[in-house]
Scaffold this motif. Structure first.
Motif, PDB file in Angstrom:
ATOM      1  N   UNK A 153       0.805  -1.222   0.000  1.00 15.23           N
ATOM      2  CA  UNK A 153       0.000   0.000   0.000  1.00 15.23           C
ATOM      3  C   UNK A 153       0.840   1.274   0.000  1.00 15.23           C
ATOM      4  N   UNK A 154       2.126   1.141  -0.169  1.00 16.08           N
ATOM      5  CA  UNK A 154       2.967   2.324  -0.268  1.00 16.08           C
ATOM      6  C   UNK A 154       3.715   2.641   1.011  1.00 16.08           C
ATOM      7  N   UNK A 155       4.905   3.213   0.839  1.00 16.17           N
ATOM      8  CA  UNK A 155       5.718   3.704   1.950  1.00 16.17           C
ATOM      9  C   UNK A 155       6.280   5.063   1.542  1.00 16.17           C
ATOM     10  N   UNK A 156       6.075   6.070   2.365  1.00 16.54           N
ATOM     11  CA  UNK A 156       6.653   7.395   2.139  1.00 16.54           C
ATOM     12  C   UNK A 156       6.333   7.920   0.734  1.00 16.54           C
ATOM     13  N   UNK A 157       5.069   8.138   0.504  1.00  8.76           N
ATOM     14  CA  UNK A 157       4.648   8.651  -0.807  1.00  8.76           C
ATOM     15  C   UNK A 157       5.343   9.972  -1.126  1.00  8.76           C
ATOM     16  N   UNK A 158       5.870  10.051  -2.318  1.00  5.34           N
ATOM     17  CA  UNK A 158       6.556  11.256  -2.755  1.00  5.34           C
ATOM     18  C   UNK A 158       8.062  11.139  -2.719  1.00  5.34           C
ATOM     19  N   UNK A 159       8.588  10.086  -2.072  1.00  5.95           N
ATOM     20  CA  UNK A 159      10.032   9.890  -2.015  1.00  5.95           C
ATOM     21  C   UNK A 159      10.533   9.323  -3.341  1.00  5.95           C
TER      22      UNK A 159
END
Length: 394
Positions: free
Chosen positions: A106-112
């Motif tokens: 489900x994602x980790x650190x969106x935008x990295x």
């Protein structure tokens, strides 16, 4: 501003901190579940975690003992060397940037942004019928190096949804689908399944969510689709008369998780915790069911692999189309089962299916071939792709 600064810091640290080839980090929602867990279990069972540092990210670090015991029970081991860290913590960020391989659902650190030496594998949580990612105006995604899908069609859809090159989207199938072919004795895990003639499972997607991507889709129902509460009670009576059991598996994000349900005799409403407490996975439970009821959930695409009947309970197709939308131009043509709008149609359909009348066999087979290129060994195929591309687990 703080959030943007933090993401910039993680991006910088990800560039300058060397990676440990033997550090594998896993993250899923719910914690320790779905495709990520199934792939981890494959690696463990194949001895691919030996001499590796295994890290599981959790939302709730206070429950690490629970997840430690869960893993030990499912993996059937008395010793388990796994580190548990909180997703939004200094330690969590450290292991994220230090681990050569990261797997998430489900994602980790969106935008990295991701440097080339960091392999971030997005295993997602299903081949969608409804729009996701950048095809869904309400949703952004985490960046990744590699994704796994089930077919060429989904290779294209995921490329558009996640803005990732098709060459980095591999067709392997989903690791969780290995569990559809389990050899475990599942019925004994749930006493209410014993001596029932037929097991039906109903897995509606949410219309109104309470966590994660909080939103309202379709009619925004605070009840089950197609049936009112009185009809749920009538359905319970029907099931009792026929010695059938209906399991209703609530979506993790559904507002119905906060609802106080009546006590039914042959309807069991379960959550993710009920399944994990039994030391099995959702897909192992699915393997013993005789009929799937759903709507816009991706689960039906996986269920096609075991060629059992599917029906779609939905009375809000047009409003769902207008509020959420679909990845296919003609989604109803890709849904190989009966479309059920009300209680009477549901009862008639169940009667027909369990008396041997199944008019959607051919359509299921066709869509299974269209949407599931491979039919088995999904974790193994993913592992081989990673090994060839990145010398994974060498």
């Amino acid at each position: 501003m703080i959030k943007k600064t933090l993401l910039s810091l993680i991006t910088l640290l990800d560039i300058i901190i060397p990676k440990k080839n033997n550090y594998y980090l896993f993250s899923s929602a719910p914690d320790v579940s779905d495709n990520v867990f199934s792939f981890f279990r494959y690696l463990y069972s194949e001895g691919r975690c030996t001499n590796k540092t295994i890290i599981w990210m959790l939302d709730d670090i206070k429950k690490y003992k629970y997840y430690q015991n869960l893993l030990m029970n499912i993996l059937d081991t008395e010793v388990l060397d796994v580190k548990f860290v909180t997703r939004n913590s200094i330690l969590g960020m450290y292991y994220y940037v230090r681990s050569k391989f990261v797997f998430f659902s489900h994602g980790i650190y969106r935008g990295v942004n991701i440097p080339k030496n960091h392999i971030i594998v997005n295993l997602w949580h299903g081949m969608p019928l409804k729009t996701i990612g950048y095809l869904d105006s309400n949703n952004q995604v985490s960046n990744s190096s590699l994704m796994a899908v089930t077919s060429r069609e989904y290779q294209k859809i995921f490329s558009e949804s996640f803005r990732i090159s098709k060459k980095n989207i591999v067709i392997t199938g989903q690791p969780r689908c290995d569990d559809l072919f389990t050899s475990k004795s599942i019925r004994e895990k749930f006493p209410f399944l014993i001596n029932k003639d037929k097991i039906i499972i109903w897995m509606p997607t949410y219309r109104k969510s309470i966590k994660g991507d909080v939103r309202v889709d379709g009619e925004g129902l605070s009840r089950f689709p197609a049936l009112n509460w009185q009809e749920i009670q009538e359905l319970d009576n029907y099931l009792s008369n026929n010695n059938y059991i209906l399991i209703i598996k609530l979506h993790l994000m559904d507002t119905l998780n906060n609802h106080r349900f009546s006590q039914y005799k042959n309807i069991k409403i379960i959550k993710n915790s009920d399944i994990s407490d039994s030391n099995i996975t959702l897909y192992e439970l699915l393997s013993v069911t005789d009929l799937l009821l759903t709507d816009y959930s991706s689960v039906y695409i996986d269920y096609l692999l075991i060629n059992k009947p599917v029906a779609f309970l939905m009375s809000d197709f047009e409003s769902y189309l207008n509020t959420r939308g679909f990845v296919f131009n003609n989604p109803r043509n890709r849904m190989p089962g009966k479309f059920i709008l009300n209680y009477n149609e549901l009862i008639q359909y169940i009667d027909n299916i369990f008396s041997g009348v199944d008019e959607f066999k051919d359509q299921r087979k066709r869509e299974n071939n269209n949407l599931n290129f491979f039919k088995d060994n999904f974790s193994k195929r993913l592992f081989n792709e990673l090994r060839i591309r990145y010398n994974f687990s060498e």
